[in-house]
Design a protein around this motif. Structure first.
Motif, short mmCIF file in Angstrom:
data_model
loop_
_atom_site.label_atom_id
_atom_site.label_comp_id
_atom_site.label_asym_id
_atom_site.label_seq_id
_atom_site.Cartn_x
_atom_site.Cartn_y
_atom_site.Cartn_z
N UNK A 99 1.71 9.48 -5.64
CA UNK A 99 2.05 10.85 -5.28
C UNK A 99 3.20 11.36 -6.15
N UNK A 100 4.19 10.51 -6.42
CA UNK A 100 5.31 10.92 -7.26
C UNK A 100 4.83 11.24 -8.68
N UNK A 101 3.92 10.44 -9.20
CA UNK A 101 3.38 10.73 -10.53
C UNK A 101 2.63 12.05 -10.55
N UNK A 102 1.85 12.32 -9.48
CA UNK A 102 1.12 13.58 -9.41
C UNK A 102 2.07 14.77 -9.35
N UNK A 103 3.15 14.63 -8.59
CA UNK A 103 4.11 15.72 -8.50
C UNK A 103 4.82 15.96 -9.83
N UNK A 104 5.14 14.85 -10.55
CA UNK A 104 5.77 15.02 -11.86
C UNK A 104 4.82 15.69 -12.84
N UNK A 105 3.54 15.35 -12.77
CA UNK A 105 2.57 16.00 -13.65
C UNK A 105 2.47 17.48 -13.34
N UNK A 106 2.47 17.80 -12.04
CA UNK A 106 2.37 19.22 -11.66
C UNK A 106 3.60 20.01 -12.10
N UNK A 107 4.77 19.38 -12.11
CA UNK A 107 5.99 20.07 -12.54
C UNK A 107 6.00 20.28 -14.04
N UNK A 108 5.65 19.23 -14.81
CA UNK A 108 5.73 19.31 -16.27
C UNK A 108 4.64 20.18 -16.85
N UNK A 109 3.50 20.28 -16.20
CA UNK A 109 2.39 21.06 -16.73
C UNK A 109 2.26 22.42 -16.05
N UNK A 110 3.25 22.79 -15.23
CA UNK A 110 3.29 24.11 -14.60
C UNK A 110 2.00 24.40 -13.84
N UNK A 111 1.60 23.47 -13.02
CA UNK A 111 0.41 23.68 -12.19
C UNK A 111 0.76 24.70 -11.12
N UNK A 112 0.03 25.84 -11.02
CA UNK A 112 0.40 26.87 -10.04
C UNK A 112 0.06 26.42 -8.63
N UNK A 113 1.01 26.64 -7.72
CA UNK A 113 0.77 26.36 -6.33
C UNK A 113 0.89 24.88 -6.01
N UNK A 114 0.87 24.56 -4.75
CA UNK A 114 0.95 23.15 -4.35
C UNK A 114 -0.34 22.41 -4.65
N UNK A 115 -0.23 21.10 -4.87
CA UNK A 115 -1.43 20.30 -5.09
C UNK A 115 -2.31 20.31 -3.85
N UNK A 116 -1.72 20.02 -2.74
CA UNK A 116 -2.42 20.07 -1.46
C UNK A 116 -1.37 19.92 -0.38
N UNK A 117 -1.68 20.37 0.80
CA UNK A 117 -0.72 20.25 1.88
C UNK A 117 -0.43 18.79 2.26
N UNK A 118 -1.47 17.91 2.33
CA UNK A 118 -1.13 16.51 2.65
C UNK A 118 -0.24 15.87 1.60
N UNK B 280 0.82 -1.20 0.00
CA UNK B 280 0.00 0.00 0.00
C UNK B 280 0.87 1.27 0.00
N UNK B 281 1.90 1.28 0.82
CA UNK B 281 2.78 2.44 0.88
C UNK B 281 3.51 2.67 -0.43
N UNK B 282 3.96 1.57 -1.07
CA UNK B 282 4.66 1.73 -2.35
C UNK B 282 3.73 2.29 -3.42
N UNK B 283 2.51 1.79 -3.46
CA UNK B 283 1.57 2.27 -4.47
C UNK B 283 1.20 3.74 -4.23
N UNK B 284 0.96 4.11 -2.98
CA UNK B 284 0.61 5.49 -2.69
C UNK B 284 1.79 6.42 -2.99
N UNK B 285 3.00 5.98 -2.63
CA UNK B 285 4.18 6.79 -2.93
C UNK B 285 4.36 6.97 -4.43
#
Length: 213
Positions: free
Chosen positions: A189-208, A181-186
């Motif tokens: 989250x890593x995929x979401x962060x990479x998407x936010x970086x490549x697509x220039x999403x303004x601001x953090x996705x969320x604090x958690x 479960x931890x590996x899948x969630x990690x």
């Protein structure tokens, strides 16, 4: 003296060899390696079949008991009908209860013939008439169409139930595996962060999400 010296040399050579317990330990290690190989995904179907057979063993035992009870009752009838008076090619197959049970067992599986290959109930038809032959036909029909099919259906059902239970246990084990479960969630989250970086999403996705990352 030469004989005594050779015996001593043999004893020294035997003493220098590894003990039998060491060979047993090596065999156990090989067995453990084999068990590890069996747990691979390629042997999943084989393990499922073995587990199904083990789970259906109780049903198989009760099926054997039921079948032997039916064979015993029919063998007693054949013993009383064909084993009391001597008739060639008939009496020797029913002259005792064990022999009659063995003959009945053979007949229930279609091997109801003499050593020469002639069916036993051909002689029964000639010597005792058609009544016992009709009874034999009903017996074979009930055993083949009735009892064997019921036993097969119940055994298959029991085996499939065990296989489904094993699959559910594996699924529950995967769902309760915290490391998986931890590996899948990690990874998510890593995929979401990479998407936010490549697509220039303004601001953090969320604090958690930032805290987890």
């Amino acid at each position: 003296q030469f004989y005594v010296g050779s015996v001593k040399q043999d004893e020294e050579m035997l003493g220098s060899l590894p003990s039998a317990s060491l060979f047993r330990l090596l065999r156990l290690l090989k067995l453990f390696r084999l068990l590890r190989v069996i747990t691979l995904d390629i042997f999943e179907d084989v393990l499922s079949m073995v587990q199904g057979l083990i789970g259906g063993f109780k049903t198989l035992v009760w099926a054997m008991i039921l079948f032997l009870m039916v064979v015993y009752v029919i063998a007693l009838i054949f013993r009383e009908c064909f084993g009391r008076h001597h008739v060639d090619n008939i009496t020797e197959f029913f002259d005792s209860v064990p022999r009659s049970m063995f003959t009945t067992f053979r007949c229930s599986f279609g091997d109801c013939s003499t050593a020469g290959g002639t069916p036993i109930f051909e002689y029964v038809l000639e010597s005792y008439g058609a009544t016992y032959s009709v009874f034999y036909c009903l017996f074979v029909f009930c055993i083949t169409i009735g009892i064997f099919n019921v036993i097969s259906a119940i055994f298959v059902q029991s085996t499939m139930t065990v296989a489904a239970s094993v699959a559910d246990d594996k699924r529950k084990e995967r769902l309760t595996n915290r490391n998986l479960w931890n590996r899948r969630i990690t990874g998510l989250v890593r995929c979401l962060m990479e998407i936010s970086v490549h697509h220039n999403v303004p601001g953090p996705l969320s604090e958690p999400v930032d805290d987890i990352y």
